[in-house]
Write a protein that holds these residues in place. Sequence first.
Motif, PDB file in Angstrom:
ATOM      1  N   LEU A 236      -3.838  -6.687  19.114  1.00 25.71           N
ATOM      2  CA  LEU A 236      -4.254  -5.572  18.258  1.00 25.71           C
ATOM      3  C   LEU A 236      -4.668  -6.061  16.883  1.00 25.71           C
ATOM      4  CD1 LEU A 236      -1.305  -3.056  18.820  1.00 25.71           C
ATOM      5  CD2 LEU A 236      -3.539  -3.029  19.930  1.00 25.71           C
ATOM      6  N   ILE A 237      -5.647  -5.362  16.313  1.00 23.41           N
ATOM      7  CA  ILE A 237      -5.965  -5.515  14.895  1.00 23.41           C
ATOM      8  C   ILE A 237      -5.920  -4.123  14.285  1.00 23.41           C
ATOM      9  CG2 ILE A 237      -7.717  -6.065  13.161  1.00 23.41           C
ATOM     10  CD1 ILE A 237      -8.799  -8.191  14.959  1.00 23.41           C
ATOM     11  N   ALA A 238      -5.173  -3.990  13.206  1.00 20.40           N
ATOM     12  CA  ALA A 238      -5.116  -2.736  12.473  1.00 20.40           C
ATOM     13  C   ALA A 238      -5.703  -2.966  11.085  1.00 20.40           C
ATOM     14  CB  ALA A 238      -3.676  -2.240  12.357  1.00 20.40           C
ATOM     15  N   MET A 239      -6.603  -2.079  10.676  1.00 14.99           N
ATOM     16  CA  MET A 239      -7.097  -2.103   9.308  1.00 14.99           C
ATOM     17  C   MET A 239      -6.246  -1.111   8.530  1.00 14.99           C
ATOM     18  SD  MET A 239     -10.879  -1.365   7.735  1.00 14.99           S
ATOM     19  CE  MET A 239     -11.621  -2.650   8.718  1.00 14.99           C
ATOM     20  N   VAL A 240      -5.561  -1.606   7.533  1.00 16.40           N
ATOM     21  CA  VAL A 240      -4.586  -0.813   6.781  1.00 16.40           C
ATOM     22  C   VAL A 240      -5.051  -0.695   5.335  1.00 16.40           C
ATOM     23  CG1 VAL A 240      -2.185  -0.744   6.007  1.00 16.40           C
ATOM     24  CG2 VAL A 240      -2.732  -1.601   8.288  1.00 16.40           C
ATOM     25  N   GLN A 241      -4.993   0.518   4.786  1.00 14.70           N
ATOM     26  CA  GLN A 241      -5.378   0.728   3.406  1.00 14.70           C
ATOM     27  C   GLN A 241      -4.215   1.345   2.640  1.00 14.70           C
ATOM     28  OE1 GLN A 241      -9.051   2.972   4.114  1.00 14.70           O
ATOM     29  NE2 GLN A 241     -10.159   1.158   3.410  1.00 14.70           N
ATOM     30  N   VAL A 242      -3.822   0.658   1.563  1.00 13.18           N
ATOM     31  CA  VAL A 242      -2.714   1.110   0.725  1.00 13.18           C
ATOM     32  C   VAL A 242      -3.094   0.932  -0.739  1.00 13.18           C
ATOM     33  CG1 VAL A 242      -0.901   0.651   2.434  1.00 13.18           C
ATOM     34  CG2 VAL A 242      -1.617  -1.169   0.892  1.00 13.18           C
ATOM     35  N   GLN A 243      -2.347   1.601  -1.610  1.00 12.97           N
ATOM     36  CA  GLN A 243      -2.636   1.512  -3.041  1.00 12.97           C
ATOM     37  C   GLN A 243      -1.853   0.407  -3.731  1.00 12.97           C
ATOM     38  OE1 GLN A 243      -1.935   5.477  -4.496  1.00 12.97           O
ATOM     39  NE2 GLN A 243      -4.004   6.129  -4.001  1.00 12.97           N
ATOM     40  N   THR A 244      -0.657   0.109  -3.238  1.00 11.02           N
ATOM     41  CA  THR A 244       0.184  -0.872  -3.925  1.00 11.02           C
ATOM     42  C   THR A 244       0.789  -1.857  -2.931  1.00 11.02           C
ATOM     43  OG1 THR A 244       2.215   0.435  -3.704  1.00 11.02           O
ATOM     44  CG2 THR A 244       0.837   0.866  -5.658  1.00 11.02           C
ATOM     45  N   PRO A 245       1.168  -3.027  -3.417  1.00  8.62           N
ATOM     46  CA  PRO A 245       1.850  -3.988  -2.546  1.00  8.62           C
ATOM     47  C   PRO A 245       3.149  -3.430  -1.958  1.00  8.62           C
ATOM     48  CG  PRO A 245       1.069  -5.090  -4.515  1.00  8.62           C
ATOM     49  CD  PRO A 245       0.854  -3.607  -4.729  1.00  8.62           C
ATOM     50  N   SER A 246       3.853  -2.588  -2.715  1.00  7.04           N
ATOM     51  CA  SER A 246       5.098  -2.029  -2.185  1.00  7.04           C
ATOM     52  C   SER A 246       4.832  -1.080  -1.022  1.00  7.04           C
ATOM     53  CB  SER A 246       5.921  -1.339  -3.276  1.00  7.04           C
ATOM     54  OG  SER A 246       5.237  -0.228  -3.798  1.00  7.04           O
ATOM     55  N   GLU A 247       3.698  -0.367  -1.043  1.00  4.52           N
ATOM     56  CA  GLU A 247       3.331   0.473   0.096  1.00  4.52           C
ATOM     57  C   GLU A 247       3.084  -0.390   1.333  1.00  4.52           C
ATOM     58  OE1 GLU A 247       0.333   3.581  -0.267  1.00  4.52           O
ATOM     59  OE2 GLU A 247       0.711   3.624  -2.415  1.00  4.52           O
ATOM     60  N   MET A 248       2.449  -1.545   1.131  1.00  3.25           N
ATOM     61  CA  MET A 248       2.204  -2.455   2.257  1.00  3.25           C
ATOM     62  C   MET A 248       3.526  -2.992   2.781  1.00  3.25           C
ATOM     63  SD  MET A 248      -0.033  -3.596   4.213  1.00  3.25           S
ATOM     64  CE  MET A 248      -0.375  -4.919   5.341  1.00  3.25           C
TER      65      MET A 248
END
Length: 146
Positions: free
Chosen positions: A102-114
Amino acid sequence: MDKTDNKIVEILKSNARASFSEIGKSLGISRVAVKKRIAKLERQGEILGYRAVLKADTFSTEMTTYLITLKIRAENLEFALEYLAKSSEVSSLMQITGEYGLIAMVQVQTPSEMKNFINRICSEVEGVESMSFQAVLDVIKGGRVL
């Protein structure tokens, strides 16, 4: 899916906001028939949802995009697919060949969200054998929206 369903999907690809009446008129069927067919396609999982595609700099909120490759045990793959597909952070999910499935493209605003997202995957998705992460620095050519 029959020929009419395929035509409905083609119309929705070009304009997901087309009304049942507009679609019906272009196909020569009733608004009610269109509504029933679309509902059936949604129930069957042929139509997964509708979305707005925005120009990258439309909003001032900075987003960081990561690509996560995941290696999942076969018996846990279906759950992992469903879990990731429902996650608000995941903008694209692809099943691929090779060592990682699997490959997931993930979009977050901050490193802590990631970090929180990764921790959720580790704690809530069984069968994760390994993951790798890459931050997207720049998009030279964007994807095609149908």
